[in-house]
Design a protein around this motif. Sequence first.
Motif: not given
Length: 440
Positions: A144-152, A348-358, A360-367
């Motif tokens: 999966a490609d990371p979100p496009a670069p943006e003003p970070a 079976l497990t789902y993880d929810i990750e949220v984007w941390a643009p500063g 530049r990584e996905w952070l797991e906030v829920s399993s």
Amino acid sequence: MLSPQTIREETERLRATYRARGVDAPLDRVLELDGERRALLRDVETMRADRNRAGKAIGAASDERERERLIEEQRARAADLDARERRLRDVVTELERLSLELPNILDGRVQPGGDDDALVVRRSGGAGAAEEAPEPPVSRVADADPPAPEPAPPPHWEIGEALGILDFERGVKLSGPHFYVLRDDGARLQRALIAWMLDAHRARGYREVYTPFVVREEMLYGTGQLPKFADTMYHDHADDLWLVPTAEVPVTNLYRGEILRADDLPIHHCAYTPCFRRERMSAGREVRGIKRGHQFDKVEMVRFVEPDRSWEALEDLLEDALSVVRALGLRYRVLRLAAADTTFGGALTYDIEVWAPGSREWLEVSSVTNFLDFQARRAAIRYRNDAGQIRHPHTLNGSGLGLPRTLAALLEQGWQPDGSVRLPQVLAPYLGGLTALRSG
């Protein structure tokens, strides 16, 4: 814990599961001990029946020499029975111990592989988007490609220090590395998030509970943290109590050893607890800030359902966690974990990750996990169904949400060029109308 029937009848599926998980589980030894246990039990029951019949024969014997012969014969057999009973007790003890080391069976939808093989099954539409993108493609997380670069924005640790709400220096002074202090509106924001999330889950039908933050050892066996993860938890040896690694432990064990009524189910609980874990961290950028620590706050959801409802309940539970993420306006994605990364007790497990643009990584906030009857068997949680039969319910849990990473994402996604941080509108009533964090 797996049922003996599952172990005996689905042996090859379990072998495939453990190969996929990459674990060396003592399955063969469990099967061997189970076979020995059943053989010993048959022998012991037969010998006890023979002893009872012999006792009646001795009582009925009129000839003294015949009576003495029968008594001597029973003395010899009694020693053999005692030896078999002792061996049976030893086998049962060892079988129970090793059975606790067997991970749960995996659902057929769980793909092989490890971290890089998690599948992105859902995602939001874009930065700050509350809704999912239309028909999001399923892809390996590694591809999966990371979100496009943006003003970070700056990373959250810099934002927090600039606002005066994060104090790492004094956290380390108090407790050592990977501890921090939240100050002023930072502490208030943390408290507001907890209160708002609990209220949000209550509105969706969850009954809130406030549980102890320390538990007895058997509670950790019930949910599957012990014996495997003992070195990741904090133990008070004096009182033999353990600090909870997650609210899942006390909330699931609320009904330990009980037989519930059919109309008690489903049970939906939510709870807040601090969580304590011995994180193994390497030096470097990836562990900076508040993403990983030995203590963190979390709101947890736990469900107890009838077995034929658990897969539907898993999707509902995922939606409950996502409703919190969406209400906060956070960019997110949902992963279905691969076999080697699925929790020890999970099917079976789902993880929810949220984007941390500063960062530049996905952070797991829920399993979000379906344990089937694995935890209920370990904790002896049962219910009587409408037919009067005693069954084990299925248990599920999901974070709703973990606070440090949620807070980190809020700081980075809400950062403004003037250095302030825009806050979600849903939190305003919990913050006295505050809608932004500003320095000074």
